[in-house]
Design a protein around this motif. Structure first.
Motif, short mmCIF file in Angstrom:
data_model
loop_
_atom_site.label_atom_id
_atom_site.label_comp_id
_atom_site.label_asym_id
_atom_site.label_seq_id
_atom_site.Cartn_x
_atom_site.Cartn_y
_atom_site.Cartn_z
N GLN A 1 0.83 -1.21 0.00
CA GLN A 1 0.00 0.00 0.00
C GLN A 1 0.86 1.26 0.00
O GLN A 1 0.53 2.25 -0.65
N GLN A 2 1.97 1.21 0.71
CA GLN A 2 2.91 2.34 0.74
C GLN A 2 3.47 2.59 -0.67
O GLN A 2 3.57 3.74 -1.11
N LEU A 3 3.82 1.53 -1.37
CA LEU A 3 4.36 1.66 -2.73
C LEU A 3 3.31 2.21 -3.68
O LEU A 3 3.59 3.12 -4.48
N VAL A 4 2.10 1.69 -3.59
CA VAL A 4 1.01 2.15 -4.45
C VAL A 4 0.71 3.63 -4.19
O VAL A 4 0.49 4.40 -5.12
N GLN A 5 0.73 4.02 -2.93
CA GLN A 5 0.48 5.42 -2.59
C GLN A 5 1.53 6.33 -3.22
O GLN A 5 1.21 7.39 -3.75
N ARG A 6 2.78 5.90 -3.20
CA ARG A 6 3.85 6.70 -3.83
C ARG A 6 3.61 6.85 -5.33
O ARG A 6 3.84 7.92 -5.89
N VAL A 7 3.16 5.80 -5.96
CA VAL A 7 2.87 5.87 -7.39
C VAL A 7 1.70 6.82 -7.63
O VAL A 7 1.77 7.70 -8.50
N ASN A 8 0.63 6.66 -6.87
CA ASN A 8 -0.56 7.49 -7.05
C ASN A 8 -0.28 8.97 -6.81
O ASN A 8 -0.88 9.83 -7.46
N GLU A 9 0.61 9.26 -5.88
CA GLU A 9 0.96 10.64 -5.58
C GLU A 9 2.11 11.15 -6.44
O GLU A 9 2.59 12.25 -6.25
N GLN A 10 2.58 10.31 -7.37
CA GLN A 10 3.70 10.62 -8.25
C GLN A 10 4.93 11.05 -7.44
O GLN A 10 5.60 12.02 -7.77
N ARG A 11 5.20 10.29 -6.38
CA ARG A 11 6.34 10.55 -5.51
C ARG A 11 7.29 9.35 -5.50
O ARG A 11 7.92 9.05 -4.49
N LEU A 12 7.41 8.71 -6.62
CA LEU A 12 8.27 7.53 -6.69
C LEU A 12 9.73 7.99 -6.76
O LEU A 12 10.09 8.79 -7.62
N PRO A 13 10.56 7.51 -5.84
CA PRO A 13 11.97 7.90 -5.87
C PRO A 13 12.72 7.17 -6.98
O PRO A 13 12.16 6.31 -7.66
N HIS A 14 13.98 7.48 -7.14
CA HIS A 14 14.79 6.80 -8.14
C HIS A 14 15.45 5.54 -7.57
O HIS A 14 15.91 4.69 -8.32
N ALA A 15 15.49 5.44 -6.23
CA ALA A 15 16.11 4.27 -5.61
C ALA A 15 15.40 3.95 -4.30
O ALA A 15 15.09 4.85 -3.52
N MET A 16 15.17 2.65 -4.08
CA MET A 16 14.53 2.19 -2.86
C MET A 16 15.33 1.02 -2.31
O MET A 16 15.93 0.25 -3.07
N LEU A 17 15.29 0.89 -1.00
CA LEU A 17 15.92 -0.23 -0.32
C LEU A 17 14.85 -1.01 0.42
O LEU A 17 14.21 -0.47 1.32
N PHE A 18 14.62 -2.24 -0.01
CA PHE A 18 13.70 -3.13 0.68
C PHE A 18 14.53 -3.90 1.70
O PHE A 18 15.33 -4.76 1.33
N GLY A 19 14.36 -3.57 2.98
CA GLY A 19 15.16 -4.19 4.02
C GLY A 19 14.33 -4.94 5.03
O GLY A 19 13.18 -4.62 5.29
N GLY A 20 14.94 -5.94 5.62
CA GLY A 20 14.30 -6.76 6.64
C GLY A 20 14.96 -8.12 6.67
O GLY A 20 15.80 -8.42 5.81
N ILE A 21 14.57 -8.93 7.62
CA ILE A 21 15.21 -10.24 7.74
C ILE A 21 14.91 -11.10 6.51
O ILE A 21 13.96 -10.83 5.77
N GLU A 22 15.70 -12.11 6.35
CA GLU A 22 15.54 -13.02 5.21
C GLU A 22 14.24 -13.80 5.32
O GLU A 22 13.78 -14.13 6.41
N GLY A 23 13.63 -14.08 4.17
CA GLY A 23 12.46 -14.94 4.13
C GLY A 23 11.12 -14.23 4.23
O GLY A 23 10.10 -14.90 4.39
N LEU A 24 11.09 -12.90 4.11
CA LEU A 24 9.83 -12.17 4.23
C LEU A 24 9.16 -11.90 2.88
O LEU A 24 8.07 -11.37 2.85
N GLY A 25 9.80 -12.24 1.78
CA GLY A 25 9.22 -12.02 0.47
C GLY A 25 9.58 -10.68 -0.16
O GLY A 25 8.87 -10.21 -1.05
N LYS A 26 10.67 -10.09 0.27
CA LYS A 26 11.08 -8.78 -0.26
C LYS A 26 11.33 -8.84 -1.76
O LYS A 26 10.89 -7.95 -2.50
N LEU A 27 12.01 -9.87 -2.22
CA LEU A 27 12.29 -10.00 -3.65
C LEU A 27 11.00 -10.22 -4.43
O LEU A 27 10.82 -9.65 -5.52
N ASP A 28 10.09 -10.99 -3.89
CA ASP A 28 8.80 -11.21 -4.56
C ASP A 28 8.04 -9.89 -4.73
O ASP A 28 7.47 -9.62 -5.79
#
Length: 170
Positions: free
Chosen positions: A11-38
């Motif tokens: 929802q956070q990502l979709v909101q950024r798109v809808n508000e046209q506030r998408l950055p040029h670089a993002m870091l998806f961080g968290g422990i392994e196995g949460l589905g970040k790559l997916d």
């Protein structure tokens, strides 16, 4: 696929798109196995899709989606270690930088996912830094990492962070 424990990040990502506030670089961080790559791949496909739905999910019907699902989309680049247990090499990042110098084929965006970002050696990280400092227009770089503290501070400071927390035991 959006997992129940990643719904708020989506929802956070979709909101950024809808508000046209998408950055040029993002870091998806968290422990392994949460589905970040997916989620990174799903978001990339949605950005490249020609007809995403109201929830910003890809249509899976358009030419862009067909190419994405066949791993042949010219505007999507997945950078991973070439061999299991090895690092991401500087030549891989240089190749990505060269691709970013070209015009997008038919999507409004060009998207790169680097996973795991902490597998970049120092030369690769320094090569990526130039793209982060002077990002090409309509380009998104998503770094996926379970050990983001090991990334150089110069990389971290140029990425907007999306934190993936462990789900509750429920």
């Amino acid at each position: 696929m959006i997992f129940p424990w990643t719904h708020s990040q989506w929802q956070q990502l979709v909101q950024r798109v809808n508000e046209q506030r998408l950055p040029h670089a993002m870091l998806f961080g968290g422990i392994e196995g949460l589905g970040k790559l997916d989620i990174a791949r799903q978001f990339a496909q949605s950005l490249l899709c020609q007809q995403p739905d109201d929830n910003f999910m890809p249509c899976s019907q358009c030419r862009s989606c067909a190419q994405f699902e066949a791993n042949t989309h010219p505007d999507f680049h997945l950078i991973e270690p070439e061999e299991e247990g090895k690092g991401i090499k500087v030549d891989q990042i240089r190749g990505l930088t060269e691709q970013f110098g070209l015009a997008a084929h038919y999507a409004s965006y060009r998207v790169a996912v680097i996973s795991p970002a902490d597998a970049m050696n120092l030369a690769a990280a320094n090569s990526l830094l130039k793209s982060l400092e002077e990002p090409p227009e309509n380009t998104l770089i998503i770094l996926v990492s379970s050990h983001s503290a090991s990334l150089p501070s110069t990389i971290l400071s140029r990425c907007q962070r999306v934190n993936f927390d462990s789900p509750s035991t429920d």
